[in-house]
Design a protein around this motif. Structure first.
Motif, PDB file in Angstrom:
ATOM      1  N   VAL A  12     -35.061  10.247 -15.290  1.00 46.37           N
ATOM      2  CA  VAL A  12     -34.327   9.993 -16.529  1.00 46.37           C
ATOM      3  C   VAL A  12     -32.862   9.731 -16.214  1.00 46.37           C
ATOM      4  O   VAL A  12     -32.390  10.022 -15.119  1.00 46.37           O
ATOM      5  CB  VAL A  12     -34.452  11.186 -17.514  1.00 46.37           C
ATOM      6  N   THR A  13     -32.146   9.202 -17.203  1.00 41.83           N
ATOM      7  CA  THR A  13     -30.713   8.976 -17.025  1.00 41.83           C
ATOM      8  C   THR A  13     -29.887  10.118 -17.612  1.00 41.83           C
ATOM      9  O   THR A  13     -28.770  10.358 -17.180  1.00 41.83           O
ATOM     10  CB  THR A  13     -30.268   7.660 -17.693  1.00 41.83           C
ATOM     11  N   ASP A  14     -30.433  10.805 -18.605  1.00 38.37           N
ATOM     12  CA  ASP A  14     -29.696  11.857 -19.306  1.00 38.37           C
ATOM     13  C   ASP A  14     -30.666  13.015 -19.575  1.00 38.37           C
ATOM     14  O   ASP A  14     -31.565  12.894 -20.414  1.00 38.37           O
ATOM     15  CB  ASP A  14     -29.141  11.279 -20.610  1.00 38.37           C
ATOM     16  N   ILE A  15     -30.481  14.109 -18.892  1.00 37.11           N
ATOM     17  CA  ILE A  15     -31.407  15.237 -18.988  1.00 37.11           C
ATOM     18  C   ILE A  15     -31.424  15.827 -20.396  1.00 37.11           C
ATOM     19  O   ILE A  15     -32.497  16.138 -20.927  1.00 37.11           O
ATOM     20  CB  ILE A  15     -31.085  16.309 -17.926  1.00 37.11           C
ATOM     21  N   ASP A  16     -30.274  15.977 -21.039  1.00 38.43           N
ATOM     22  CA  ASP A  16     -30.245  16.546 -22.386  1.00 38.43           C
ATOM     23  C   ASP A  16     -30.957  15.650 -23.390  1.00 38.43           C
ATOM     24  O   ASP A  16     -31.699  16.133 -24.253  1.00 38.43           O
ATOM     25  CB  ASP A  16     -28.804  16.807 -22.841  1.00 38.43           C
ATOM     26  N   ARG A  17     -30.749  14.349 -23.289  1.00 31.69           N
ATOM     27  CA  ARG A  17     -31.422  13.409 -24.194  1.00 31.69           C
ATOM     28  C   ARG A  17     -32.931  13.456 -23.977  1.00 31.69           C
ATOM     29  O   ARG A  17     -33.714  13.476 -24.924  1.00 31.69           O
ATOM     30  CB  ARG A  17     -30.892  11.989 -23.983  1.00 31.69           C
ATOM     31  N   ALA A  18     -33.358  13.495 -22.712  1.00 36.17           N
ATOM     32  CA  ALA A  18     -34.789  13.566 -22.405  1.00 36.17           C
ATOM     33  C   ALA A  18     -35.387  14.869 -22.921  1.00 36.17           C
ATOM     34  O   ALA A  18     -36.471  14.881 -23.516  1.00 36.17           O
ATOM     35  CB  ALA A  18     -35.013  13.433 -20.899  1.00 36.17           C
ATOM     36  N   LYS A  19     -34.689  15.970 -22.718  1.00 32.06           N
ATOM     37  CA  LYS A  19     -35.161  17.273 -23.194  1.00 32.06           C
ATOM     38  C   LYS A  19     -35.362  17.236 -24.710  1.00 32.06           C
ATOM     39  O   LYS A  19     -36.393  17.697 -25.228  1.00 32.06           O
ATOM     40  CB  LYS A  19     -34.165  18.366 -22.808  1.00 32.06           C
ATOM     41  N   ALA A  20     -34.408  16.688 -25.434  1.00 34.69           N
ATOM     42  CA  ALA A  20     -34.516  16.602 -26.892  1.00 34.69           C
ATOM     43  C   ALA A  20     -35.701  15.730 -27.298  1.00 34.69           C
ATOM     44  O   ALA A  20     -36.457  16.087 -28.211  1.00 34.69           O
ATOM     45  CB  ALA A  20     -33.219  16.049 -27.486  1.00 34.69           C
ATOM     46  N   PHE A  21     -35.902  14.613 -26.635  1.00 37.12           N
ATOM     47  CA  PHE A  21     -37.020  13.731 -26.968  1.00 37.12           C
ATOM     48  C   PHE A  21     -38.357  14.437 -26.763  1.00 37.12           C
ATOM     49  O   PHE A  21     -39.213  14.450 -27.651  1.00 37.12           O
ATOM     50  CB  PHE A  21     -36.963  12.454 -26.116  1.00 37.12           C
TER      51      PHE A  21
END
Length: 133
Positions: A12-21
């Motif tokens: 992923v490029t952004d761990i927080d964004r991926a976690k939220a998704f």
């Protein structure tokens, strides 16, 4: 010797964004969000009813230079229409149901991608879920 697939690492490029998704939109359970050492963050999540989990981080990449190919992941559900409706309520855009082999259990699919373009398939299997030996 049994070999069980239990974890898939997703770039992923952004761990927080991926976690939220994965947790908020797909409904995966958050199993852990740790940073065992500086700059080495690991977020571990499991789909409802699954024995296999996904991990985002520490594998990240610069969006300007994405990997040449993306992995394809697949989730099996017993009711594809209901799964699509549930994901739509969470803001996930899925493809229309595609019937690859009419009249055959396991022949219906829908597709979606995460914010980093990792492609996922939803497959409807009503009679049997899992690999046959």
């Amino acid at each position: 010797m049994d070999y069980k697939l239990e974890v898939v690492v997703i770039p992923v490029t952004d761990i927080d964004r991926a976690k939220a998704f994965y947790t908020e939109q797909l409904g995966f359970r958050l199993d852990g969000d740790t940073e065992p050492m500086p700059g080495f963050r690991v977020v571990h999540m499991t789909p409802p009813g699954s024995n296999c989990s996904v991990v985002v981080g520490p594998v990240t990449y610069d969006p300007a230079t994405p990997p040449a190919t993306r992995a394809r992941y697949q989730l099996v559900v017993r009711d594809l229409a209901s799964a699509r409706a549930e994901l739509a309520e969470r803001g996930v855009q899925t493809s229309d149901i595609q019937v690859i082999t009419p009249g055959r259990d396991g022949g219906s699919f829908s597709f979606f991608a995460d914010p980093d373009g990792n492609e996922w398939a939803l497959q409807e299997v009503r009679a049997y879920v899992g690999a046959e030996l």
